[in-house]
Design a protein around this motif. Sequence first.
Motif, PDB file in Angstrom:
ATOM      1  N   ILE A   1       1.760 101.581   6.772  1.00 53.88           N
ATOM      2  CA  ILE A   1       2.974 101.171   6.780  1.00 53.88           C
ATOM      3  C   ILE A   1       3.166  99.897   6.076  1.00 53.88           C
ATOM      4  O   ILE A   1       3.424  98.766   6.333  1.00 53.88           O
ATOM      5  N   TRP A   2       2.863 100.188   4.592  1.00 57.86           N
ATOM      6  CA  TRP A   2       3.320  98.854   3.741  1.00 57.86           C
ATOM      7  C   TRP A   2       2.511  97.927   3.586  1.00 57.86           C
ATOM      8  O   TRP A   2       2.606  96.954   3.079  1.00 57.86           O
ATOM      9  N   VAL A   3       1.160  98.011   4.205  1.00 59.67           N
ATOM     10  CA  VAL A   3       0.576  96.675   4.119  1.00 59.67           C
ATOM     11  C   VAL A   3      -0.740  96.708   3.382  1.00 59.67           C
ATOM     12  O   VAL A   3      -0.956  95.815   2.716  1.00 59.67           O
TER      13      VAL A   3
ATOM     14  N   ASP B   1       2.040  85.206  12.774  1.00 62.40           N
ATOM     15  CA  ASP B   1       1.292  86.503  12.736  1.00 62.40           C
ATOM     16  C   ASP B   1       1.954  87.775  12.224  1.00 62.40           C
ATOM     17  O   ASP B   1       1.087  88.488  12.099  1.00 62.40           O
ATOM     18  N   ASN B   2       3.156  87.893  11.978  1.00 66.19           N
ATOM     19  CA  ASN B   2       3.805  89.283  11.477  1.00 66.19           C
ATOM     20  C   ASN B   2       4.946  88.728  10.852  1.00 66.19           C
ATOM     21  O   ASN B   2       5.665  87.656  10.847  1.00 66.19           O
ATOM     22  N   GLY B   3       5.456  89.930  10.320  1.00 63.25           N
ATOM     23  CA  GLY B   3       6.548  89.751   9.589  1.00 63.25           C
ATOM     24  C   GLY B   3       7.730  89.203  10.278  1.00 63.25           C
ATOM     25  O   GLY B   3       8.748  88.543   9.826  1.00 63.25           O
TER      26      GLY B   3
ATOM     27  N   GLU C   1      10.319  88.458   1.856  1.00 63.50           N
ATOM     28  CA  GLU C   1       9.372  89.358   1.124  1.00 63.50           C
ATOM     29  C   GLU C   1       8.248  89.937   1.801  1.00 63.50           C
ATOM     30  O   GLU C   1       7.235  90.353   1.102  1.00 63.50           O
ATOM     31  N   VAL C   2       8.313  90.178   2.881  1.00 58.55           N
ATOM     32  CA  VAL C   2       7.580  90.787   3.993  1.00 58.55           C
ATOM     33  C   VAL C   2       7.123  92.242   3.431  1.00 58.55           C
ATOM     34  O   VAL C   2       5.906  92.411   3.183  1.00 58.55           O
ATOM     35  N   ALA C   3       8.261  93.200   3.032  1.00 55.43           N
ATOM     36  CA  ALA C   3       7.811  94.168   2.135  1.00 55.43           C
ATOM     37  C   ALA C   3       7.673  94.384   0.802  1.00 55.43           C
ATOM     38  O   ALA C   3       6.645  94.877   0.192  1.00 55.43           O
ATOM     39  N   THR C   4       8.400  93.393   0.168  1.00 50.75           N
ATOM     40  CA  THR C   4       8.451  93.610  -1.391  1.00 50.75           C
ATOM     41  C   THR C   4       7.322  92.524  -1.978  1.00 50.75           C
ATOM     42  O   THR C   4       6.882  92.613  -3.003  1.00 50.75           O
TER      43      THR C   4
ATOM     44  N   SER D   1       4.360  88.654   4.827  1.00 48.19           N
ATOM     45  CA  SER D   1       3.289  89.226   5.630  1.00 48.19           C
ATOM     46  C   SER D   1       2.701  90.523   5.186  1.00 48.19           C
ATOM     47  O   SER D   1       2.415  90.195   3.993  1.00 48.19           O
ATOM     48  N   LYS D   2       2.911  91.592   5.846  1.00 48.56           N
ATOM     49  CA  LYS D   2       2.074  92.702   5.413  1.00 48.56           C
ATOM     50  C   LYS D   2       1.217  92.606   4.187  1.00 48.56           C
ATOM     51  O   LYS D   2      -0.253  92.566   4.971  1.00 48.56           O
ATOM     52  N   GLY D   3       1.337  92.676   2.968  1.00 45.94           N
ATOM     53  CA  GLY D   3       0.473  92.639   2.092  1.00 45.94           C
ATOM     54  C   GLY D   3      -0.351  91.382   2.038  1.00 45.94           C
ATOM     55  O   GLY D   3      -1.343  91.215   1.230  1.00 45.94           O
TER      56      GLY D   3
END
Length: 463
Positions: free
Chosen positions: A63-65, A121-123, A266-269, A293-295
């Motif tokens: 899931i994109w991380v 802690d998260n997006g 930009e959490v996903a991008t 977040s994520k990456g």
Amino acid sequence: MNRPDDRPPVTGPTGDLDRRYAWHPFTQMADWEREPPLVITRGRGCHLYDEAGNAYLDGSSSIWVNLHGHRKAPIDRAIRRQLSRVAHTTFLGLTHPTAAELAERLVALAPEGLSRVFYSDNGSTAVEVALKMAYQYWRQRRPGPKPEKRRFVHLAHAYHGDTVGAVSVGGIDLFHATFRGLTFPTTKVEFPYCYRCPWGKTYPACGLHCLEPVARTLEREAHETAGFVVEPLVQGASGILTMPEGYLKGLADLCRRHGVLLIADEVATGFGRTGRMFACEHEGVEPDLMCLSKGLTAGYLPLAATLATQAVYDAFRGRYDEFRTFFHGHSYTANPLGCAAALASLEVFEREDVLTRIQPRIRHLWGRLERHLGGHAHVGEIRGRGLMAGIELVADRATGEPFPLEAQVGNRIARAARAEGLLIRPIGNVVVLMPPLAMSRPQLTRLVTGVRRSLDAVTGAGS
Ligand SMILES: Cc1ncc(COP(=O)(O)O)c(C=O)c1O
């Protein structure tokens, strides 16, 4: 390599315990309870392994991380090193080396103007923080008037997370409509979904007609609008919807002109997904607030950051008894293990020249997508940027007529893909491919050809 066949994965006590006690996100649990779940017990590189040792390519980067693959040695080592010192200390009233160093690194990498890092802690919390910062900024900025700016603008189909503030600026009815009674009022602007253009126009002949509603909204509401929240270039959770070239820059210019803060989610991008470190870079956009977040930890640990400009930060400085303080925080803010993972990931970016090395992989992915899926009778559009791709499936390619959602075509393809040794997660009728940046060209080929076979198996059609 141990390839799975089409038998259901072996499930032991973990599967039983899960079905009895766990509750999964975005999952119809009545369906979930019926079948043995896939139990993943380890990973290496771009592969994940189930209890029986079957290998699956991680086509969604968990899931994109995930960025550099699973069990990336320098990140594993950095976390162990940090663990041998301390796992967690608070960020309230004290600091620690990894958080301070990471803040410096993020500011150096971020678009011009962003100069402060607030951890969460998260997006969703990164977005929550940005919304509250923007709101409070207008109440106490200096010098100048302090307009009552309570409103936020967002785009249709937007997804910024699942906490109530993030849901308020969300635009996916399936996820968000239930909670409308809990959310604050916002203004939604149509998204330039070119494949199904809401204005019936065709790009580029349209001359970015889609910016007109943005301009109209800001002309009407800027005086009461604190911020405009966007997923720059690519909306992920709506099915990898991409903005036409120039739209993001145009939107950013309009925000600047009308005195509205631009919040780039930009959490996903972020972190190389679109081929640059941050999506904003593609159009030279400099947001006032940026959510990460994520990456950030390369898929290792939950950590997030909201970056702010000096102007935003300065509005919160003052004497203690002025109470300009940003009264927001979380128990695990700036968790040292997460920060150590993030720093190690940024070192990998540098040492392995990741952003250069992914360019041929990106070209390879798009070449393979075009070759193996481009002409398929049930592929309406293939879109995305960098290593984010969405394949919109349609019942009729000529008319673009969608498959009915209840047919669950995306889910059935993901199911079939498992038998090919691929893990992918669709969004409705869009097959999403989000490979780790580290995925090799042969693996990318396998991912795309596996999706093609799964698509044929489910739809019974070829090109
Ligand atoms: C653009 C964007 N913002 C925010 C979020 C929420 O992040 P999280 O799931 O870590 O809360 C997501 C998650 O997919 C996202 O894609």
